[in-house]
Design a protein around this motif. Structure first.
Motif, mmCIF file in Angstrom:
data_model
loop_
_atom_site.group_PDB
_atom_site.id
_atom_site.type_symbol
_atom_site.label_atom_id
_atom_site.label_comp_id
_atom_site.label_asym_id
_atom_site.label_seq_id
_atom_site.Cartn_x
_atom_site.Cartn_y
_atom_site.Cartn_z
ATOM 1 N N GLY A 65 -13.372 -37.532 37.367
ATOM 2 C CA GLY A 65 -12.069 -38.057 37.748
ATOM 3 C C GLY A 65 -11.700 -37.710 39.182
ATOM 4 O O GLY A 65 -11.178 -38.554 39.922
ATOM 5 N N GLY A 66 -11.959 -36.490 39.597
ATOM 6 C CA GLY A 66 -11.665 -36.086 40.970
ATOM 7 C C GLY A 66 -12.471 -36.867 41.988
ATOM 8 O O GLY A 66 -11.945 -37.305 43.019
ATOM 9 N N SER A 67 -13.743 -37.075 41.690
ATOM 10 C CA SER A 67 -14.590 -37.847 42.600
ATOM 11 C C SER A 67 -14.169 -39.311 42.631
ATOM 12 O O SER A 67 -14.104 -39.925 43.695
ATOM 13 C CB SER A 67 -16.058 -37.714 42.189
ATOM 14 O OG SER A 67 -16.476 -36.378 42.349
ATOM 15 N N LEU A 68 -13.864 -39.861 41.468
ATOM 16 C CA LEU A 68 -13.429 -41.255 41.395
ATOM 17 C C LEU A 68 -12.103 -41.466 42.129
ATOM 18 O O LEU A 68 -11.952 -42.431 42.888
ATOM 19 C CB LEU A 68 -13.310 -41.693 39.936
ATOM 20 C CG LEU A 68 -12.906 -43.144 39.703
ATOM 21 C CD1 LEU A 68 -13.913 -44.109 40.312
ATOM 22 C CD2 LEU A 68 -12.743 -43.414 38.212
ATOM 23 N N LEU A 69 -11.147 -40.562 41.917
ATOM 24 C CA LEU A 69 -9.872 -40.657 42.638
ATOM 25 C C LEU A 69 -10.076 -40.602 44.148
ATOM 26 O O LEU A 69 -9.439 -41.343 44.898
ATOM 27 C CB LEU A 69 -8.928 -39.537 42.205
ATOM 28 C CG LEU A 69 -8.214 -39.708 40.882
ATOM 29 C CD1 LEU A 69 -7.506 -38.421 40.491
ATOM 30 C CD2 LEU A 69 -7.221 -40.851 40.967
ATOM 31 N N SER A 70 -10.954 -39.718 44.587
ATOM 32 C CA SER A 70 -11.238 -39.606 46.026
ATOM 33 C C SER A 70 -11.755 -40.923 46.570
ATOM 34 O O SER A 70 -11.318 -41.390 47.623
ATOM 35 C CB SER A 70 -12.271 -38.503 46.280
ATOM 36 O OG SER A 70 -11.794 -37.267 45.834
ATOM 37 N N VAL B 12 -19.043 -38.389 50.309
ATOM 38 C CA VAL B 12 -18.448 -37.069 50.058
ATOM 39 C C VAL B 12 -18.068 -36.940 48.585
ATOM 40 O O VAL B 12 -18.314 -35.900 47.963
ATOM 41 C CB VAL B 12 -17.231 -36.834 50.973
ATOM 42 C CG1 VAL B 12 -16.452 -35.600 50.563
ATOM 43 C CG2 VAL B 12 -17.673 -36.728 52.427
ATOM 44 N N ALA B 13 -17.496 -37.985 48.010
ATOM 45 C CA ALA B 13 -17.109 -37.955 46.597
ATOM 46 C C ALA B 13 -18.335 -37.805 45.701
ATOM 47 O O ALA B 13 -18.298 -37.046 44.721
ATOM 48 C CB ALA B 13 -16.332 -39.220 46.234
ATOM 49 N N ALA B 14 -19.413 -38.497 46.025
ATOM 50 C CA ALA B 14 -20.646 -38.380 45.236
ATOM 51 C C ALA B 14 -21.237 -36.974 45.367
ATOM 52 O O ALA B 14 -21.672 -36.372 44.373
ATOM 53 C CB ALA B 14 -21.656 -39.431 45.673
ATOM 54 N N ALA B 15 -21.252 -36.450 46.578
ATOM 55 C CA ALA B 15 -21.754 -35.079 46.787
ATOM 56 C C ALA B 15 -20.892 -34.081 46.039
ATOM 57 O O ALA B 15 -21.398 -33.120 45.442
ATOM 58 C CB ALA B 15 -21.774 -34.758 48.283
ATOM 59 N N SER B 16 -19.597 -34.309 46.067
ATOM 60 C CA SER B 16 -18.658 -33.447 45.352
ATOM 61 C C SER B 16 -18.939 -33.476 43.856
ATOM 62 O O SER B 16 -18.951 -32.435 43.195
ATOM 63 C CB SER B 16 -17.224 -33.909 45.634
ATOM 64 O OG SER B 16 -16.305 -33.189 44.860
#
Length: 162
Positions: free
Chosen positions: A61-66, A76-80
């Protein structure tokens, strides 16, 4: 705690996407230190209640929201996502191994482990190379930030109990 966790991930991801490697240490201290400590609070609250599934959903969810807030933050979201998944698993194992210790010990002990995993994986995937100064700076900042947030959240927890 869920909102805090998600806000910390999104704030860190969007800041890194905007400012690059130079922002990693400050975001690690402020946001990721908060995030890894919040993860332990959630671990405590969700123990035995589909913990792994809930944590995986929060990470995704955090990566998707980003990404939804800034499509240019995709790498960055994928790496996160990958880094948080790996460091979250390491954190959960360390936290469980320290289960008989006081909360502050479990949190800080597991934060050291998760900070090491996250600090190596995230910048390598986000920036395409191992940047030793970023890895070292992130690790120190995450452990220090996590320690500060653990103290603050620990005080809040004690105040609620009284």
């Amino acid at each position: 705690m869920i909102a805090v966790y998600l806000a910390a991930i999104v704030a860190a991801n969007l800041t890194i996407a905007r400012f690059g490697p130079s922002a990693t240490v400050i975001t690690s201290f402020l946001f990721i230190g908060l995030d890894i400590t919040t993860r332990d609070r959630l671990h405590e609250n969700w123990r035995g209640k589909r913990l792994w599934l809930k944590m995986a959903a929060l990470i995704a969810g955090g990566s998707l929201l980003s990404w939804l807030l800034n499509a240019r933050a995709g790498q960055v979201a994928a790496a996160s996502f990958v880094a948080f998944a790996a460091s979250g698993a390491a954190d959960a194992l360390a936290y469980h191994a320290l289960r008989d210790r006081p909360w502050i010990w479990k949190t800080n002990g597991s934060n050291v482990v998760s900070a090491a995993v996250d600090s190596l994986i995230f910048p390598t995937l986000a920036f395409g190379a191992i940047l030793p100064w970023v890895v070292a700076g992130q690790f120190i900042a995450k452990v220090a930030g996590g320690g500060l947030w653990a103290l603050l959240l620990g005080f809040r927890r004690r105040a609620r109990a009284e």
